[in-house]
Motif scaffolding. Structure first.
Motif, short mmCIF file in Angstrom:
data_model
loop_
_atom_site.label_atom_id
_atom_site.label_comp_id
_atom_site.label_asym_id
_atom_site.label_seq_id
_atom_site.Cartn_x
_atom_site.Cartn_y
_atom_site.Cartn_z
N UNK A 34 0.84 -1.20 0.00
CA UNK A 34 0.00 0.00 0.00
C UNK A 34 0.88 1.25 0.00
N UNK A 35 0.58 2.15 -0.93
CA UNK A 35 1.22 3.46 -1.01
C UNK A 35 0.32 4.49 -0.31
N UNK A 36 0.87 5.18 0.69
CA UNK A 36 0.10 6.13 1.49
C UNK A 36 0.87 7.43 1.64
N UNK A 37 0.24 8.54 1.31
CA UNK A 37 0.84 9.86 1.56
C UNK A 37 0.72 10.17 3.04
N UNK A 38 1.85 10.52 3.69
CA UNK A 38 1.87 10.85 5.11
C UNK A 38 1.86 12.36 5.30
N UNK A 39 1.52 12.76 6.51
CA UNK A 39 1.48 14.19 6.83
C UNK A 39 2.89 14.78 6.78
N UNK A 40 2.96 16.04 6.38
CA UNK A 40 4.24 16.74 6.36
C UNK A 40 4.77 16.91 7.78
N UNK A 41 6.09 17.03 7.87
CA UNK A 41 6.74 17.05 9.18
C UNK A 41 6.27 18.22 10.03
N UNK A 42 6.11 19.39 9.43
CA UNK A 42 5.71 20.54 10.24
C UNK A 42 4.34 20.34 10.87
N UNK A 43 3.46 19.61 10.18
CA UNK A 43 2.11 19.38 10.72
C UNK A 43 2.12 18.41 11.89
N UNK B 12 -4.59 14.00 -0.01
CA UNK B 12 -3.82 14.14 -1.24
C UNK B 12 -4.04 15.52 -1.84
N UNK B 13 -3.02 16.02 -2.50
CA UNK B 13 -3.14 17.30 -3.20
C UNK B 13 -4.10 17.14 -4.38
N UNK B 14 -5.18 17.90 -4.36
CA UNK B 14 -6.15 17.89 -5.46
C UNK B 14 -6.13 19.25 -6.13
N UNK B 15 -5.89 19.27 -7.43
CA UNK B 15 -5.76 20.52 -8.16
C UNK B 15 -7.12 20.99 -8.67
N UNK B 16 -7.27 22.29 -8.90
CA UNK B 16 -8.50 22.78 -9.54
C UNK B 16 -8.63 22.19 -10.95
N UNK B 17 -9.82 21.82 -11.32
CA UNK B 17 -10.08 21.27 -12.65
C UNK B 17 -10.06 22.41 -13.67
N UNK B 18 -9.10 22.42 -14.60
CA UNK B 18 -9.08 23.50 -15.60
C UNK B 18 -10.38 23.53 -16.40
N UNK B 19 -11.00 24.69 -16.45
CA UNK B 19 -12.26 24.82 -17.18
C UNK B 19 -13.48 24.52 -16.34
N UNK B 20 -13.29 24.01 -15.12
CA UNK B 20 -14.41 23.76 -14.22
C UNK B 20 -15.43 22.78 -14.73
N UNK B 21 -16.68 22.99 -14.30
CA UNK B 21 -17.75 22.06 -14.64
C UNK B 21 -17.96 21.91 -16.15
#
Length: 296
Positions: free
Chosen positions: A208-217, A270-279
């Motif tokens: 399993x690949x899991x993104x962990x919290x950043x160190x500062x957090x 996870x980092x989710x980016x804005x969808x270019x062009x939206x809906x």
């Protein structure tokens, strides 16, 4: 990217500290501002469309997956599977070198998982293609496994070869990606191996690949936890010393140690980016895929 610092946590668990991929990741989620329309892209190609229906805290996520998903791992041959390699380290190296993986800067845990709650590989394993519906419970959870390509039949040639490995105990593990927004996993590699294991009545062994919290957090939370613990232990010290208070003190120290030890390894969103062009852009992708939600 090669040579990310590794934190070894035993033979079947490690953390990659990725430092030279500022993003966006080649395999990434995008969404509209309200989060109701989502796209998973790989190297610019849409490979999954999703849209939420329903109101309140519980929603259905209607899916449509498109052809074109490519595993970030190279093909795994029978000789490799019989060689008894350490799959956590092998998968970590392959993911570092992959051009279409979800890695971006931050800490990523790669770990073996062999036990799952019973419904995860049965009722909550999405076998429909290309569509599907995930029932997201209050808080957004679903807790199942979603393939990113069409599953082969249990009697397909490649699956039959993998079934022998499953019986022999030499089948390479399925690579899963933990997606907190779904409270579930996506299959990054090993679709046919998963089918083979299930056809043999076995729960697929997984990495399993899991993104962990950043160190500062997590360090910020650790300071808050430590301060709360000091305050609580100070109040306890003001009480008369008795066997009961000593037992309580020992239990609180153990619990504090466990919490502090787990903080650096808690999953992150996870980092989710804005969808270019939206809906409108999402609707265009859906129309091109000849996909329409029940609510349309």
């Amino acid at each position: 990217m090669t040579g990310a610092p590794r934190e070894l946590l035993g033979p079947h668990r490690l953390v990659l500290d990725v430092r030279d991929r500022p993003g966006p990741a080649p395999l990434r989620f995008e969404s509209t501002d309200d989060g109701r329309l989502r796209v998973l892209r790989q190297a610019g190609r849409p490979v999954l469309l999703g849209g939420l229906t329903g109101e309140g805290c519980c929603h259905d996520l209607h899916l449509h997956r498109l052809d074109g998903y490519r595993s970030p791992l190279p093909p795994i041959g029978s000789a490799d599977m019989r060689a008894g390699v350490n799959w956590v380290h092998r998968y970590a190296r392959w993911l570092e070198d992959a051009h279409e993986a979800p890695l971006y800067d931050g800490r990523w845990q790669i770990s073996v998982r062999t036990a799952f709650a019973l419904p995860i590989w049965t009722a909550d394993f999405v076998t429909d293609w290309p569509g599907g519906t995930l029932e997201l419970y209050c808080g957004g959870g679903w807790h199942g496994v979603l393939p990113l390509r069409e599953l082969s039949a249990p009697d397909a040639g490649r699956v039959k070869a993998y079934r022998k490995h499953a019986r022999d105990g030499t089948l390479a593990p399925v690579l899963l990606w933990w997606v907190p927004a779904l409270d579930g996993w996506l299959i990054l590699d090993g679709h046919d191996r998963a089918v083979a294991a299930l056809a043999e009545g076995r729960t697929p062994q997984c990495v399993v690949l899991t993104r962990l919290r950043d160190e500062d957090l997590w360090r910020r939370d650790a300071e808050a936890v430590a301060e709360s613990h000091r305050h609580t232990m100070g109040r306890l010290a003001a009480r008369p010393a008795t066997p009961a208070t000593e037992r309580q003190r020992a239990a609180m120290e153990r619990n504090h140690g466990d919490v502090m030890a787990d903080l650096p390894y808690e999953p992150s969103g996870l980092c989710t980016l804005p969808l270019p062009g939206g809906a409108p852009a999402w609707q265009a992708l859906a129309a091109a895929a000849m996909f329409q939600f029940p609510s349309d």
